[in-house]
Enzyme design. Sequence first.
Site, mmCIF file in Angstrom:
data_model
loop_
_atom_site.group_PDB
_atom_site.id
_atom_site.type_symbol
_atom_site.label_atom_id
_atom_site.label_comp_id
_atom_site.label_asym_id
_atom_site.label_seq_id
_atom_site.Cartn_x
_atom_site.Cartn_y
_atom_site.Cartn_z
ATOM 1 N N CYS A 51 44.191 24.352 54.754
ATOM 2 C CA CYS A 51 43.089 25.098 55.376
ATOM 3 C C CYS A 51 43.719 26.394 54.769
ATOM 4 O O CYS A 51 43.910 26.783 53.645
ATOM 5 C CB CYS A 51 43.164 24.826 56.772
ATOM 6 S SG CYS A 51 44.836 25.111 57.666
ATOM 7 N N ARG A 87 45.108 24.259 60.850
ATOM 8 C CA ARG A 87 43.761 23.251 60.973
ATOM 9 C C ARG A 87 44.086 21.960 60.227
ATOM 10 O O ARG A 87 43.440 21.037 60.510
ATOM 11 C CB ARG A 87 42.762 24.153 60.551
ATOM 12 C CG ARG A 87 42.169 24.968 61.712
ATOM 13 C CD ARG A 87 41.077 25.848 61.145
ATOM 14 N NE ARG A 87 41.407 26.886 60.174
ATOM 15 C CZ ARG A 87 40.517 27.750 59.592
ATOM 16 N NH1 ARG A 87 39.368 27.801 59.613
ATOM 17 N NH2 ARG A 87 40.970 28.795 58.468
#
Lengths: 283, 331
Positions: free
Chosen positions: A239, A244
């Site tokens: 990410c 994430r």
Amino acid sequence: MSEFAHPEVLLSTDWVKEHLNDPNVKLIEIDVDTQAYDAGHIPGAVGFNWQTQLQQPVQRDIISKEEFEKLLSNSGVSRDDTVVLYGDNHNWFAAYGFWLFKIYGHPDVRLMDGGRQKWLDEEDKELVTEKPRVTPTDYRAADPDWTLRAFVPEVMEVSKKADKNLVDVRSPDEYSGKVIAPPGMTETAQRGGHIPGAKNIPWSSAVNKDGTFKPPEELKKLYFEEKGVDPSKSTVAYCRIGERSSHTWFVLKYLLGLNDVKNYDGSWTEYGNLIGAPIEKSA
Amino acid sequence: MSDSTGEMNATNQQTRVYEDVFEMLPSEENPSPMVRINRLNPAASFSLYAKLEWANPFGSVKDRAAWQMLQDLEGRGEINQDRGIVEPTSGNTGISLAALARARGYRLKAVVPNKVPKEKKLMLKIAGAELEVVSDELCPAPGLGDGSINLAKTYAKAQGDRYAMPNQYENYQNVAAHIQTTGPEIWRQTEGQISHLFVSLGTCGSVTGIAKFLREKKPSVKVIAIQPSEGHDIPGLRNLSQLEASKLFDRSLIDEILEIDFELAYKRALELCQTEGLLAGPSCGLILEGTRHVVERDQGGCGVMVFPDNIFKYTATMLKHLPELEEGTSV
Ligand SMILES: Cc1ncc(COP(=O)(O)O)c(C=O)c1O
């Protein structure tokens, strides 16, 4: 209904409520900082600050084995404890913590589905401000398991050879290069775009509105059928700063049971700045 | 004033002296002013009025919700010297609640996102709020909980003995305030002539409350909500995609929702200041722009725009959007 590949790693808020007094269950709230934890947390939970406690800013790296041991010893965690992680932002930082616990070989670590938000929204769930009284332990971690972590050379090779799944979990605008980072974020890169060959599957596609993970069939359909992740191949997820992508790494490895999944935590703030690394834009 | 002169209050505003700030709060007997829009009204056949909510004692439409919510908490014995209020608010509600709470002897903790400008944070402190600033959201994503709402909820849940949370996004008193005051005021001030109501959407207390009242009185009243385009930064407002946070939004009460390019809000606010003499804030500008489209289309009617607050808090925001304002401000 089919099951998750490793159903034991995902716990409901109800399970956690029932085990609040279980001495072998250790709750840890992991947030980007500890503001929310300080305002109120699940009874008995200790709080970790992702920014200051889980990484070493000087090296730009995850904390060392020694630091991990010290952190867990001071938090009263033993090797044979069931560690339950939960946190803010739909468990992003808790998922990062899960990845870190696996890197240092903690045998039994789990995630509370829906995170802090779900607990907060449920009437029957209590929050407190008292920090738990911890009895320090002498925690011993395993040597780091680097099969869970991707570094630049491997990422470059995956991109070039296209023989593995490369998953970009950022928002479509970050992937396309329209923006370099979500608005207001300080960690950015010199360039906007994505690693050549990466498929864009935003992390949020794996969760329901309430932040809990979607059921197994839906996740399989999404990743394998709609987005073309080949479950027989190895996978690298990235990410912007690696939090994430920990979330998606958790989905692919533990909920869907893919064999070899790595989190590329250097992510776009590393790759997007690298000299000599080709990028793709689709804006 | 005392009950015996209550009758006089309704009629004799010329000699009215308020006993305390609470008496100044708007009601049918003490309505916020309504003023005709003359130069910026595109159709002479359409009577257009602005209801100036900044004339309320704490400067905005939120005085109504804040007062109603506070009275409700008080009435139910939910607040006292030890148990104050916690509320997620980026501005107007916080200012009203803080001033009201402090004037009545309660504490107010305002939970605000970090991205809120310093001026507004200071204003909250000056009005008497304790501030709790929340780090900005990391990645705005669909369904991601609002950081300040969640932190305020955490306080209310973990420290329930110290804080009650009115929660303007879910509290029906926010709607009730407008059913009891704004709606009846507009009804009386237009003598029932109103055909179009123009409002913005924030918590949706105003639209839902006023629409409920007016629909009862006159089912043909058209309720038009004006929302800013996505990515907007208009204080107090929410775009439809952000409205999930408000439990008070009732689509069935709204005839039309117009989406307006948010940059126009700032331009129209400036025009209101410079041609109508109305020192109106950005959300008024947005409402005016949407209203002008409807007035041009429908031609006839009697429209009321609810203007939430004035421009004084927004000079910096105006400069950001209208950089030409910088010209001539220094030697
Ligand atoms: C400046 C401003 N405009 C508009 C609104 C919207 O009003 P409501 O919350 O009643 O929808 C608010 C309040 O939230 C506001 O502060």
